[in-house]
Design an enzyme around this catalytic site. Structure first.
Site, short mmCIF file in Angstrom:
data_model
loop_
_atom_site.label_atom_id
_atom_site.label_comp_id
_atom_site.label_asym_id
_atom_site.label_seq_id
_atom_site.Cartn_x
_atom_site.Cartn_y
_atom_site.Cartn_z
N ILE A 165 45.05 32.26 36.21
CA ILE A 165 43.79 31.47 36.95
C ILE A 165 42.41 31.88 36.42
O ILE A 165 41.48 31.60 37.14
CB ILE A 165 44.10 32.42 38.47
N GLY A 166 42.43 32.62 35.01
CA GLY A 166 41.13 32.73 34.58
C GLY A 166 41.14 33.22 33.36
O GLY A 166 42.29 33.98 32.91
N LYS A 167 40.32 32.78 32.33
CA LYS A 167 40.33 33.31 30.84
C LYS A 167 38.67 34.02 30.78
O LYS A 167 37.89 33.08 31.22
CB LYS A 167 40.68 32.29 30.00
N GLY A 168 38.45 34.88 29.88
CA GLY A 168 37.37 35.23 29.56
C GLY A 168 37.40 35.68 28.01
O GLY A 168 38.42 35.64 27.54
N ASP A 184 27.37 45.98 34.36
CA ASP A 184 27.71 44.38 34.00
C ASP A 184 27.72 43.77 35.44
O ASP A 184 28.66 42.90 35.82
CB ASP A 184 28.85 44.34 33.48
N LYS A 206 45.20 41.25 35.51
CA LYS A 206 44.40 41.18 34.28
C LYS A 206 45.12 41.72 32.95
O LYS A 206 45.36 42.91 32.71
CB LYS A 206 43.19 42.08 34.46
N GLU A 216 42.88 37.58 30.04
CA GLU A 216 43.27 36.45 30.73
C GLU A 216 43.62 37.23 32.18
O GLU A 216 44.40 38.12 32.26
CB GLU A 216 44.47 35.85 30.16
#
Length: 516
Positions: A215-218, A337, A236, A222
């Protein structure tokens, strides 16, 4: 049923490579494409293995044997050492057997181990939700009182656990949609310190999750949607090059009294993998609305929704920044952050703070700042405070980190304000944008941000339409004070939280005002 033999199929004729049965140690889907289910393809010179380990069974309330199967690396890459791994002392009894006779030869391997002695098993139960303390018999009277109190507490937890287990068994599919609090029930049975579940329980949960989809990558990993006993959880998966961030975030989540309704709920952390692949997992609550950044990109807000988002986010940040004194108190924590991508939106429109890989802790009694292991990450450049950009931030003062957080908070509030509708005859809002979008590139360099924020002292523009709304007008004043060029002149998280509380109560109708 006979074991299928794929050795004659052209797609599996690999010189010197075995097909092994895998269970609990299967490679990721991308590495097992074309293979039958529960099958891994060993590398040249590698063996199949079957292992057994003693783990704690949550349902049975006792230690049980858990068997796993898979492929080992070649002997020259520590495969031979792993086949002898049972000869080395482990925390939990374990044993392993290897073979290279034929495909799926490890199906029939049944390694054994020496079970944990009864007295040792009872000692380990103290680390589980179903256990209770057996203190030393220093003073008999005090001992009896403590045991009685411990038993009453244990009985209460056990009743909850039995109720949960009964509910889980009554659902043949393993789903508990009508009882969404099963993970919460498990957490409530823990020590009550707010520092997360016992490590043995975390490992058990990590082994039982079922990955569903990415559902998401950075840059650092992932995020996957997964299920644990029918409940949605977020997993995560960190890259192996970012182990320091995984370790730091896990360490922060385990801080005493960390749990809060506006802090992302931590469930478990574990490291999984054999041979050439390793997964560092962080398992948390799942929120289908995703990050605040994505939510703002696809939704507009009315004033009340805007205030609920901002107020709940500040409640989480204020909890982080606040030190709680006591026998087992909570240190003050700076996030370092803060941005809309690191804030998640619940279904009720409130928020939780996430991603603590850069967090810093402060113990006022010892006057110690715990920055953690050296980490090349320095936060997100776009949200970095002026003193971070010009490298004048005093890292020997913990308040410097809090001031830097509040600068980022000001930018986050600006993003939310842009998506808030205003107007009398026609409601309007601005498109979703990142701070300084009109002054720097989409992926700005360090020098670009330094020039804009420090040299030119630019700050995001405040739309004129905000002055027509008392709530947005009040919010704009908060932003200006949060991104002030002088760190000590910025508002504290508690001050911003109180201001937003007042704005929210003024916006709500009298009949709907609750304790905020």
């Amino acid at each position: 049923m006979a074991t299928p033999n794929h050795s004659e199929s052209p797609s599996f004729q690999q010189q010197g490579r075995l097909l092994c049965h895998c269970e609990g140690h299967c490679p990721p889907p991308a590495l097992s494409e074309g293979l039958p289910n529960n099958t891994c393809l060993a590398r040249v010179g590698a063996k199949c293995f079957s292992a057994v380990e003693e783990v704690y069974d949550l349902e049975a309330g006792r230690l049980v044997a858990e068997r796993t199967y898979g492929c080992l690396p070649p002997d020259h890459m520590s495969g031979l050492l792993q086949c002898q791994g049972h000869l080395v002392p482990h925390l939990n009894p374990t044993s392993i057997a290897c073979c290279a006779d034929e495909n799926y030869c490890n199906r029939h391997l049944q390694p054994t181990y020496t079970p944990t002695p009864l007295h040792e098993a009872q000692r380990r139960r103290r680390c589980t939700p179903a256990g209770f303390w057996h203190g030393p018999d220093h003073v008999f009277g005090l001992f009896v009182i403590l045991i009685a109190l411990a038993f009453l507490r244990y009985k209460k937890r056990e009743d909850k656990r039995q109720k949960y287990m009964l509910t889980a068994r009554s659902d043949p599919d393993g789903f508990t949609h009508s009882h969404p609090g099963t993970l919460n029930d498990l957490i409530e049975q823990s020590s009550g310190s707010g520092s997360g579940l016992p490590l043995l329980v975390q490992r058990t949960i990590a082994k039982q999750i079922q990955m569903e989809r990415s559902i998401g990558k950075g840059r650092y990993g992932e995020v996957w949607l997964a299920k644990w006993r029918g409940e949605n959880v977020a997993v995560k998966v960190f890259f192996t090059t970012d182990e320091a961030s995984w370790f730091r975030e896990t360490e922060i989540y385990q801080t005493v009294l960390m749990r809060h309704e506006n802090i992302l709920g931590f469930i478990a952390a574990d490291i999984k993998g054999t041979g050439g692949w390793t997964q560092m997992l962080l398992i948390t609550d799942y929120y289908e609305n995703g990050s605040l950044y994505d939510f703002l990109a696809h939704n507009t807000l009315d004033v009340e929704q805007m205030l609920r988002i901002c107020h709940s986010a500040l409640c989480g940040i204020c909890h982080l920044h606040t030190e709680i004194h006591g026998t087992r108190g909570k240190p003050a924590i700076a996030h370092r952050d803060i941005k809309t991508r690191n804030i998640l939106v619940k279904l009720d429109g409130t928020c939780v703070i996430a991603d603590f890989g850069l967090a810093v802790r402060y113990d006022s009694e010892k006057n110690e700042i715990d920055i953690g292991a050296p980490n090349p990450r320095v936060g997100t450049i776009r949200y970095m405070a002026p003193e971070g950009l010009d490298q004048s931030l005093n890292t020997s003062l913990f308040s410097s980190f809090l001031h830097a957080d509040m600068y980022s908070v000001g930018l986050m509030l600006w993003e939310v304000g842009r998506r808030t509708m205003t107007g009398e005859k026609r409601m309007v809002c601005d498109e979703s944008q990142l701070p300084y979008y009109d002054f720097v590139n989409p992926d700005p360099s360090f020098d670009e941000m330094l020039n804009a924020v420090c040299s030119k002292q630019i700050r995001p523009a405040l739309p004129h339409r905000w002055q027509t709304s008392p709530a947005l007008s009040g919010l704009s004043k908060v932003m200006v004070e949060c991104w002030h060029g002088t760190p000590s002149a910025r508002l504290s998280s508690l001050r911003v939280k109180k201001t937003l509380t007042n704005l929210l109560m003024n916006e709500l109708p009298p009949a709907s005002i609750k304790m905020i």
